[in-house]
Enzyme design. Sequence first.
Site, PDB file in Angstrom:
ATOM      1  N   ASP A   1      -4.264   2.440  -4.848  1.00 16.98           N
ATOM      2  CA  ASP A   1      -2.812   2.409  -4.614  1.00 16.98           C
ATOM      3  C   ASP A   1      -2.408   1.142  -3.880  1.00 16.98           C
ATOM      4  O   ASP A   1      -1.441   1.137  -3.117  1.00 16.98           O
ATOM      5  CB  ASP A   1      -2.381   3.638  -3.823  1.00 16.98           C
ATOM      6  CG  ASP A   1      -3.106   3.752  -2.480  1.00 16.98           C
ATOM      7  OD1 ASP A   1      -4.045   2.967  -2.258  1.00 16.98           O
ATOM      8  OD2 ASP A   1      -2.731   4.620  -1.675  1.00 16.98           O
TER       9      ASP A   1
ATOM     10  N   ASP B   1       0.851  -1.187   0.000  1.00 19.73           N
ATOM     11  CA  ASP B   1       0.000   0.000   0.000  1.00 19.73           C
ATOM     12  C   ASP B   1       0.887   1.237   0.000  1.00 19.73           C
ATOM     13  O   ASP B   1       1.725   1.417   0.874  1.00 19.73           O
ATOM     14  CB  ASP B   1      -0.898   0.000   1.245  1.00 19.73           C
ATOM     15  CG  ASP B   1      -1.990   1.057   1.168  1.00 19.73           C
ATOM     16  OD1 ASP B   1      -1.787   2.063   0.472  1.00 19.73           O
ATOM     17  OD2 ASP B   1      -3.044   0.868   1.803  1.00 19.73           O
ATOM     18  N   LEU B   2       0.716   2.098  -1.024  1.00 18.18           N
ATOM     19  CA  LEU B   2       1.516   3.316  -1.136  1.00 18.18           C
ATOM     20  C   LEU B   2       1.213   4.274   0.016  1.00 18.18           C
ATOM     21  O   LEU B   2       0.060   4.406   0.430  1.00 18.18           O
ATOM     22  CB  LEU B   2       1.226   4.018  -2.459  1.00 18.18           C
ATOM     23  CG  LEU B   2       1.946   3.449  -3.694  1.00 18.18           C
ATOM     24  CD1 LEU B   2       1.318   3.984  -4.952  1.00 18.18           C
ATOM     25  CD2 LEU B   2       3.405   3.822  -3.639  1.00 18.18           C
TER      26      LEU B   2
END
Length: 815
Positions: free
Chosen positions: A462, A419-420
Amino acid sequence: MTTSLPGGGVTRKSNSEASTGFSFKDATLRKLPARVRALIVLSALGALLTVTVLEIQAGATAYIVGENHWSKAQQQAVHSLYRYATHADPIDLQRAREALAVPLGDRQARLALERRPVNLHLAREGFRQGGNAPEDIDRLIRMYRLFAGAPYFRESVRIWREAEVDILQVAALAEEIHQDVVQQRLDPARTGAYQRRLLLLDERLRVAEIAFSRSLVDGARVMRLALIGVSIVAFVALTWYALAVMRRTLRHVRETESEFRVAFHQAVVGMLKLDRRGRVTRANEALAKILDHPLEELKGLSLGAILHPQDLQLTAAGAIDWLRMLEPGDRRLLRGDGKAVWVRWTASMIVGGQADADRIFVVVEDVSKARELASEIAHQASHDELTGLINRREIERRLSQAIAEVQHGTMRHSLCFVDLDQFKVVNDTCGHAAGDQFLRQFSATLAAQLRGGDWVGRLGGDEFAVLLEGASLEDAERAAVRIHERLWQSTFHWAGRKFAMGCSIGVAEMNRGTVDSDLLLRAADTACYLAKEEGRNRVRCYRDSDRAIARRHNELEWVAQTQLAIAENRLLLYAQRIQPLNGEDRLQYEVLVRLAGEEGQVVLPGFFLPAMERYGQVSALDRHVVGLVFAQIAGHPEHLDYLDLCHINLSAQSIVDTGFLEYVVGLLDEKPALAHKICFEITETAVIGNLADARGFIDAMRARGCRIALDDFGSGLSSFGYLKSLPVDVLKIDGAFIRDLGKDDVDLALVRSIGQVGRALGKTTIAEWVETEAAMTQLAEVGIDYAQGYAIHVPCPLLELMQAWPPVRVNLATA
């Protein structure tokens, strides 16, 4: 114009046929389905007539059998009454009444069928009382409804009605005799008179029964003969029409054979004929074009010369397996230059008189472009358009395959949930174009760190999934740390700005205990969530022994259980009274929510409410509770008239949810009488943290007549600073100030000051957590308006409280 045929013959077409593209024979072909429909209609008509004949015969038989029951019952009734008049035995009277129930039941059925509208239920009950077989009852009803006015049967119905007059007289006579027996007036003279009347009625009824049966038999015979005659005519017509259709069809086949040859060569799809050994005996121009081969050279070629070896099905003896070759599907043909072209293969065998005379007719359609398009569509369906990575659907499919491999072998894999951390910052500061480019660069950098058997896909937004093939949890943790460090060292440049590619990674191992892809993804997601919760930009592994993992599991389980309870309507409404400390005792209460467990236990909100709030699901809970409260109060108008105020707690998530506001507004618009009975409680911290949204919600509710309470007042520290401008009606003092009242002078001073501020601003004050009489006395002394707590009322089911209020009023004048 003329057209050459393969056999060297010539067929001629008129100019009109050539210009329109079809001949008279084509029109004949289009008429063929109508002829088939006509044959079906005639056949169905014949079958219908046959069924009708049988049904009429069965109906007449049912009425004759019913008449037999009717006749026996009538005779039994007369005989029993005759004996009753002689001996006055009650058993004879009972037998007579039971016998009379049969013709009287038939009378009930007839009258029900003559009603408008027809009472089928009453008719069935009547025929059942008449002793008719259950399987004949519907037949009796249909017969009467369809043929009551038909010749013969009309006469039968008339006889039936006249006989019922005598049956009614027999029934009346039974009552007369019974009255004489009861009053002891029955002497020999009366007995003789009754017996003569019975014999006279019996004689008339016997004549009517014979006439009824004869009329039914005659009518059924005439109707049967008429229908048989019609059936014979229909059969003759059907036979003639079938022969005519057959002659025309054979003529049409002969006339169109030459046209088929022309169509064979002019068709836009490839066609060929093969013998049993697989040699081409005929082919058309379209096939020659597909194969890029001269047409004259195709004849005599073997099937193996034009079909790809992998698509040629052979038996164990090396012969062509025609059973499998006749199956339709896509196959590859070999062009003259050796390249393969995909075609849709449809084959059928034309059986000859001898085995060697069998022919195989094949139609092939070039589908190479369609397959290329399908391949492209399949790629698009399984890949993310922005990054080119596989999408969520393909990720789940591959994970399912990997899980199956693990469960049937000794290999282990690991899944990383990535997960960004900076995506929202890039999107918000640089725009969506920058965000898209950031995702593309991140996915390319991430994919470059993987080994040969590993793969990466985009779950959405993302979030990414990485499968590390053959990696244990420890191996995967080391690989995830390496991938994380490489990503952290990379930067994204846009418009002179630089952004780090930081991310949080959750790692979960896939082993024999992994049952499906959903649970695996949830485990990796849980680890990633904890990585974010612990400060982001780090790697976290999923281990069952981890307490944080266990806590999150427990919370997720409560979220799932609560969502299921909402879906199954297992949320319970409780209520706790709020009592005025001075003045009239008016009914106020706060609605509290409980959860009914699957085993019947009552679960307090402290178990499930924090989890719902933590995972952003509490708005759905509030929506459900508000709907239940409105429905329950509106359903008890007497209680509603007596009620002063019903308090409903709302979460901070609900007051900022526009969908929730629209839902509540819709309920209030639908039930406007409830508005001035409702007080919504909003926590002080929720108002302070979302002042603009809270103000919008408060204004919308107060505009419709609802009141607003500020819950846990005093916990926000800055309460007095904003209270003057906030349009609330009630201040609910935080229970932390009430709990130790009497032990701490500071708490009492704070409560007194809150009461003074409330009075100055014209707001009602309520003290929570009141657990002693002494606390109630102190609160009244410092000017608090209402109190709520266990010293006043232990929470009980809302319905129980509603049934107790209003209390029953005793009229002293009549007591």
